[in-house]
Scaffold this motif. Sequence first.
Motif, mmCIF file in Angstrom:
data_model
loop_
_atom_site.group_PDB
_atom_site.id
_atom_site.type_symbol
_atom_site.label_atom_id
_atom_site.label_comp_id
_atom_site.label_asym_id
_atom_site.label_seq_id
_atom_site.Cartn_x
_atom_site.Cartn_y
_atom_site.Cartn_z
ATOM 1 N N THR A 97 0.865 -1.057 -0.728
ATOM 2 C CA THR A 97 -0.139 0.093 0.170
ATOM 3 C C THR A 97 1.430 1.333 -0.109
ATOM 4 O O THR A 97 0.164 2.267 -0.369
ATOM 5 C CB THR A 97 -0.913 0.196 1.495
ATOM 6 O OG1 THR A 97 -1.968 -1.045 1.165
ATOM 7 C CG2 THR A 97 -1.934 1.256 0.970
ATOM 8 N N ASP A 98 1.916 1.741 0.662
ATOM 9 C CA ASP A 98 2.847 2.895 1.019
ATOM 10 C C ASP A 98 3.380 3.031 -0.429
ATOM 11 O O ASP A 98 3.999 3.757 -1.090
ATOM 12 C CB ASP A 98 3.636 2.365 1.804
ATOM 13 C CG ASP A 98 3.376 2.276 3.387
ATOM 14 O OD1 ASP A 98 2.202 3.035 4.038
ATOM 15 O OD2 ASP A 98 3.882 1.975 4.065
ATOM 16 N N THR A 99 3.792 1.565 -1.383
ATOM 17 C CA THR A 99 4.455 1.761 -2.488
ATOM 18 C C THR A 99 3.247 2.190 -3.850
ATOM 19 O O THR A 99 3.664 2.907 -4.156
ATOM 20 C CB THR A 99 5.446 -0.021 -2.529
ATOM 21 O OG1 THR A 99 5.955 -0.539 -2.424
ATOM 22 C CG2 THR A 99 5.523 0.817 -3.733
ATOM 23 N N ALA A 100 2.420 1.977 -3.306
ATOM 24 C CA ALA A 100 1.319 2.660 -4.368
ATOM 25 C C ALA A 100 0.751 4.135 -4.052
ATOM 26 O O ALA A 100 0.750 4.239 -4.907
ATOM 27 C CB ALA A 100 -0.357 0.993 -4.126
ATOM 28 N N ILE A 101 0.652 3.779 -3.215
ATOM 29 C CA ILE A 101 0.332 5.591 -2.206
ATOM 30 C C ILE A 101 1.831 6.200 -2.917
ATOM 31 O O ILE A 101 1.568 7.825 -3.218
ATOM 32 C CB ILE A 101 -0.015 5.304 -0.890
ATOM 33 C CG1 ILE A 101 -1.001 5.314 -0.825
ATOM 34 C CG2 ILE A 101 0.680 7.135 -0.388
ATOM 35 C CD1 ILE A 101 -1.828 5.423 1.149
ATOM 36 N N ALA A 102 2.409 6.092 -2.941
ATOM 37 C CA ALA A 102 3.942 7.074 -2.769
ATOM 38 C C ALA A 102 4.236 6.989 -4.256
ATOM 39 O O ALA A 102 4.287 7.759 -5.267
ATOM 40 C CB ALA A 102 5.605 6.175 -2.621
ATOM 41 N N ALA A 103 3.780 6.174 -6.050
ATOM 42 C CA ALA A 103 4.066 6.009 -6.884
ATOM 43 C C ALA A 103 1.792 7.459 -7.359
ATOM 44 O O ALA A 103 2.488 8.164 -8.171
ATOM 45 C CB ALA A 103 3.476 4.823 -7.361
ATOM 46 N N TRP A 104 1.656 6.947 -6.477
ATOM 47 C CA TRP A 104 -0.237 7.991 -6.702
ATOM 48 C C TRP A 104 0.214 9.209 -6.368
ATOM 49 O O TRP A 104 0.357 10.078 -7.336
ATOM 50 C CB TRP A 104 -0.964 7.462 -6.120
ATOM 51 C CG TRP A 104 -2.025 8.824 -6.167
ATOM 52 C CD1 TRP A 104 -2.488 9.240 -4.811
ATOM 53 C CD2 TRP A 104 -2.643 9.547 -6.850
ATOM 54 N NE1 TRP A 104 -2.950 9.856 -4.715
ATOM 55 C CE2 TRP A 104 -3.371 10.823 -5.961
ATOM 56 C CE3 TRP A 104 -3.144 9.332 -8.506
ATOM 57 C CZ2 TRP A 104 -4.322 11.590 -6.541
ATOM 58 C CZ3 TRP A 104 -3.762 10.077 -8.891
ATOM 59 C CH2 TRP A 104 -4.404 10.888 -8.053
ATOM 60 N N ARG A 105 0.931 9.804 -5.450
ATOM 61 C CA ARG A 105 1.980 11.255 -5.837
ATOM 62 C C ARG A 105 2.552 11.074 -6.126
ATOM 63 O O ARG A 105 2.582 12.682 -7.025
ATOM 64 C CB ARG A 105 3.003 11.063 -4.249
ATOM 65 C CG ARG A 105 1.500 10.605 -2.718
ATOM 66 C CD ARG A 105 2.330 10.154 -1.306
ATOM 67 N NE ARG A 105 0.580 10.548 0.414
ATOM 68 C CZ ARG A 105 1.426 10.366 0.879
ATOM 69 N NH1 ARG A 105 2.689 10.146 1.454
ATOM 70 N NH2 ARG A 105 0.556 10.339 1.448
ATOM 71 N N GLN A 106 3.641 10.638 -6.436
ATOM 72 C CA GLN A 106 5.065 10.590 -7.338
ATOM 73 C C GLN A 106 4.353 10.912 -9.363
ATOM 74 O O GLN A 106 4.354 12.096 -9.933
ATOM 75 C CB GLN A 106 5.838 9.762 -8.051
ATOM 76 C CG GLN A 106 6.957 9.739 -8.894
ATOM 77 C CD GLN A 106 7.721 8.926 -9.189
ATOM 78 O OE1 GLN A 106 6.396 7.270 -9.051
ATOM 79 N NE2 GLN A 106 9.033 9.425 -9.222
ATOM 80 N N SER A 107 3.246 10.484 -9.233
ATOM 81 C CA SER A 107 2.169 11.139 -10.990
ATOM 82 C C SER A 107 1.389 12.032 -10.461
ATOM 83 O O SER A 107 1.550 12.673 -11.664
ATOM 84 C CB SER A 107 1.831 9.258 -10.990
ATOM 85 O OG SER A 107 0.066 10.025 -11.833
ATOM 86 N N ARG A 108 1.178 11.865 -9.295
ATOM 87 C CA ARG A 108 0.462 13.670 -9.369
ATOM 88 C C ARG A 108 0.788 14.406 -9.452
ATOM 89 O O ARG A 108 0.892 15.851 -9.524
ATOM 90 C CB ARG A 108 -0.878 13.401 -8.007
ATOM 91 C CG ARG A 108 -1.715 14.438 -8.326
ATOM 92 C CD ARG A 108 -2.054 14.541 -6.889
ATOM 93 N NE ARG A 108 -3.657 15.856 -6.597
ATOM 94 C CZ ARG A 108 -4.101 15.832 -6.216
ATOM 95 N NH1 ARG A 108 -4.142 15.073 -4.633
ATOM 96 N NH2 ARG A 108 -5.216 16.750 -5.700
ATOM 97 N N GLY A 109 2.518 14.691 -9.516
ATOM 98 C CA GLY A 109 3.584 15.161 -8.953
ATOM 99 C C GLY A 109 3.937 16.105 -10.083
ATOM 100 O O GLY A 109 4.618 17.247 -9.874
ATOM 101 N N TYR A 110 3.448 15.075 -11.369
ATOM 102 C CA TYR A 110 3.605 16.550 -12.444
ATOM 103 C C TYR A 110 3.129 17.371 -13.056
ATOM 104 O O TYR A 110 2.982 18.191 -14.129
ATOM 105 C CB TYR A 110 4.272 15.506 -13.881
ATOM 106 C CG TYR A 110 5.135 14.552 -13.778
ATOM 107 C CD1 TYR A 110 5.664 14.487 -14.095
ATOM 108 C CD2 TYR A 110 5.052 13.223 -13.095
ATOM 109 C CE1 TYR A 110 7.238 13.827 -13.669
ATOM 110 C CE2 TYR A 110 5.956 12.305 -12.839
ATOM 111 C CZ TYR A 110 7.578 12.326 -13.424
ATOM 112 O OH TYR A 110 8.023 11.736 -13.680
#
Length: 244
Positions: A97-110
């Motif tokens: 879950t932490d990995t997926a949330i981090a990926a979501w935040r990274q994706s949104r960071g653009y």
Amino acid sequence: LLVLTIGLGLGSLNRLTVVNEAAAELRENWLPGTRYVGQIAEAVTRFRQLEGAHVLAQTPADKQREEQTLARVAADIDTAWRAYEATIIDAEDRRLTDTAIAAWRQSRGYQDRLFAASRSGDPQAAALYAGEMRAASGRLRQALQAVADYNLQGGNQAAARADAVHDAARIAIVAGMTVAALLAALLAATLTIGVARPVNAAAALMGRVAKGELDIEVPHRDRRDEIGAMSRALDELRLTALRA
């Protein structure tokens, strides 16, 4: 028989507890978790489409509308993540879950870079969307799939545990019932041989004594139970009649 019955009852209660725990795990963790991950994946796909729509929008007003919709979808995704986190059951689930949330935040960071380039009509907006953001979206989808797969695996394992306990309980109950039936048959045979037959024999002897047949042998006089007491009393009655 009483001990066996109590044992079967306690064993069945124990098995029922295990089945209930597995059912609760499915109901409270794996099934809701799978639903939330599905909602997040669907919303992430929608979010990605809206980012592309922002790049393609021709007017500032259109771009503003896309930004507002993106904000609502992002809020829905964050809400779904919070709901999912309430279903997390173990350390591996937490890690995925932490990995997926981090990926979501990274994706949104653009998003800020994309909006700035898109608003100014910079061709780099399309390049960013099709390049770095596409790769980040792919990583997010992979992370979400890992969470979904883990929930599916956990649900299958919980169901398998419940099935195994059910099968074992059924075998134990059938075996216990078989043993109980055999013990009941043995008890009935013991009562017949040890009690019913001697009582019937004593009754027959009493009838013979009553008819004056006194030269008979009364069995079971040496027994230390009610049968022995009754036999000794009958023999005393016979001897008394002989002396009369």
